[in-house]
Scaffold this active site. Sequence first.
Site, PDB file in Angstrom:
ATOM      1  N   ASP A  97      25.859 -65.508 -87.655  1.00 47.49           N
ATOM      2  CA  ASP A  97      26.005 -64.566 -88.770  1.00 47.49           C
ATOM      3  C   ASP A  97      27.505 -64.356 -89.019  1.00 47.49           C
ATOM      4  O   ASP A  97      28.151 -65.165 -89.689  1.00 47.49           O
ATOM      5  CB  ASP A  97      25.269 -63.279 -88.365  1.00 47.49           C
ATOM      6  CG  ASP A  97      25.262 -62.220 -89.428  1.00 47.49           C
ATOM      7  OD1 ASP A  97      25.649 -62.503 -90.565  1.00 47.49           O
ATOM      8  OD2 ASP A  97      24.856 -61.080 -89.132  1.00 47.49           O
ATOM      9  N   LYS A 125      24.354 -68.264 -91.525  1.00 48.39           N
ATOM     10  CA  LYS A 125      24.618 -67.322 -92.629  1.00 48.39           C
ATOM     11  C   LYS A 125      26.096 -67.456 -93.001  1.00 48.39           C
ATOM     12  O   LYS A 125      26.898 -66.552 -92.761  1.00 48.39           O
ATOM     13  CB  LYS A 125      24.336 -65.888 -92.176  1.00 48.39           C
ATOM     14  CG  LYS A 125      22.885 -65.504 -92.098  1.00 48.39           C
ATOM     15  CD  LYS A 125      22.757 -63.989 -91.909  1.00 48.39           C
ATOM     16  CE  LYS A 125      21.319 -63.557 -91.768  1.00 48.39           C
ATOM     17  NZ  LYS A 125      21.215 -62.117 -91.456  1.00 48.39           N
TER      18      LYS A 125
HETATM   19  P1  IMP Z   1      27.057 -62.729 -85.112  1.00 50.42           P
HETATM   20  O1  IMP Z   1      27.883 -62.400 -83.895  1.00 50.42           O
HETATM   21  O2  IMP Z   1      27.315 -61.751 -86.227  1.00 50.42           O
HETATM   22  O3  IMP Z   1      27.194 -64.146 -85.568  1.00 50.42           O
HETATM   23  O4  IMP Z   1      25.577 -62.392 -84.739  1.00 50.42           O
HETATM   24  C1  IMP Z   1      24.764 -63.210 -84.078  1.00 50.42           C
HETATM   25  C2  IMP Z   1      23.537 -62.455 -83.609  1.00 50.42           C
HETATM   26  O5  IMP Z   1      23.119 -61.423 -84.533  1.00 50.42           O
HETATM   27  C3  IMP Z   1      22.382 -63.407 -83.542  1.00 50.42           C
HETATM   28  O6  IMP Z   1      22.365 -64.106 -82.313  1.00 50.42           O
HETATM   29  C4  IMP Z   1      21.200 -62.473 -83.726  1.00 50.42           C
HETATM   30  O7  IMP Z   1      20.854 -61.898 -82.495  1.00 50.42           O
HETATM   31  C5  IMP Z   1      21.713 -61.382 -84.636  1.00 50.42           C
HETATM   32  N1  IMP Z   1      21.322 -61.613 -86.040  1.00 50.42           N
HETATM   33  C6  IMP Z   1      22.142 -61.837 -87.086  1.00 50.42           C
HETATM   34  N2  IMP Z   1      21.451 -61.979 -88.235  1.00 50.42           N
HETATM   35  C7  IMP Z   1      20.145 -61.845 -87.897  1.00 50.42           C
HETATM   36  C8  IMP Z   1      18.916 -61.916 -88.665  1.00 50.42           C
HETATM   37  O8  IMP Z   1      18.874 -62.121 -89.893  1.00 50.42           O
HETATM   38  N3  IMP Z   1      17.763 -61.751 -87.956  1.00 50.42           N
HETATM   39  C9  IMP Z   1      17.752 -61.524 -86.614  1.00 50.42           C
HETATM   40  N4  IMP Z   1      18.865 -61.457 -85.872  1.00 50.42           N
HETATM   41  C10 IMP Z   1      20.063 -61.618 -86.504  1.00 50.42           C
END
Ligand code: IMP
Length: 194
Positions: A97, A125
Amino acid sequence: MIDPVLEVITRPAINSRIGELGNQISADYAGRSPILVAVLHGALPFLADLVRAIDIQIDVDFLALSRFGEGGRVRIAMDTLTSLEGRDVIIVEDIVDTGLTLNVLRRMIETRDVASLTTATLIDKASRRLVETPLEYRGFEVGDEFLLGYGMDWEGHFRNLPSIWTVLDLTAFSEDPAVLRRLALTEPGDRLIS
Ligand code: IMP
């Protein structure tokens, strides 16, 4: 009434894309024996299907992360059983994300004298990225929508849905989360628009 959830990536689409990723990884790592390190718990279904789409020798291991302190700093809560030193490591993630988690994880793994390091994520994303982090294998790029199913959870639930869904109306969904399981268990052609 419109359903508060919508299937956005079907089971056949997931199968077919993972087949392509498996072929790509098999070709890229021909003659080597990479270790796939899945990030628990979300990456589990993706890992299970991805390993069966790869036709070279591989190893598999797992780690789990936890967040602590202000700003959600990340640490390894459960480490791999296998040493990663000298190995060709492929991190397996369900979703990237902001990129903050993967960025920290990659830096932690790089300190272990690995031979090489790449990442395979089922969902990217990309438009939400806050830190740039390499993503060598990506299943699907999506926009800024909350996804669940196929490893991704809502309050710990729905990881076992076979396909990927998004929430259109969070208020209605929160009032009746079971609607998702009812819809997910219905064949797509049988879903009534009521
Ligand atoms: P990042 O550090 O923002 O890239 O977040 C990664 C983590 O956020 C992922 O491993 C998920 O656990 C959670 N996450 C982000 N977007 C979603 C979503 O749309 N559905 C479920 N979990 C999400």
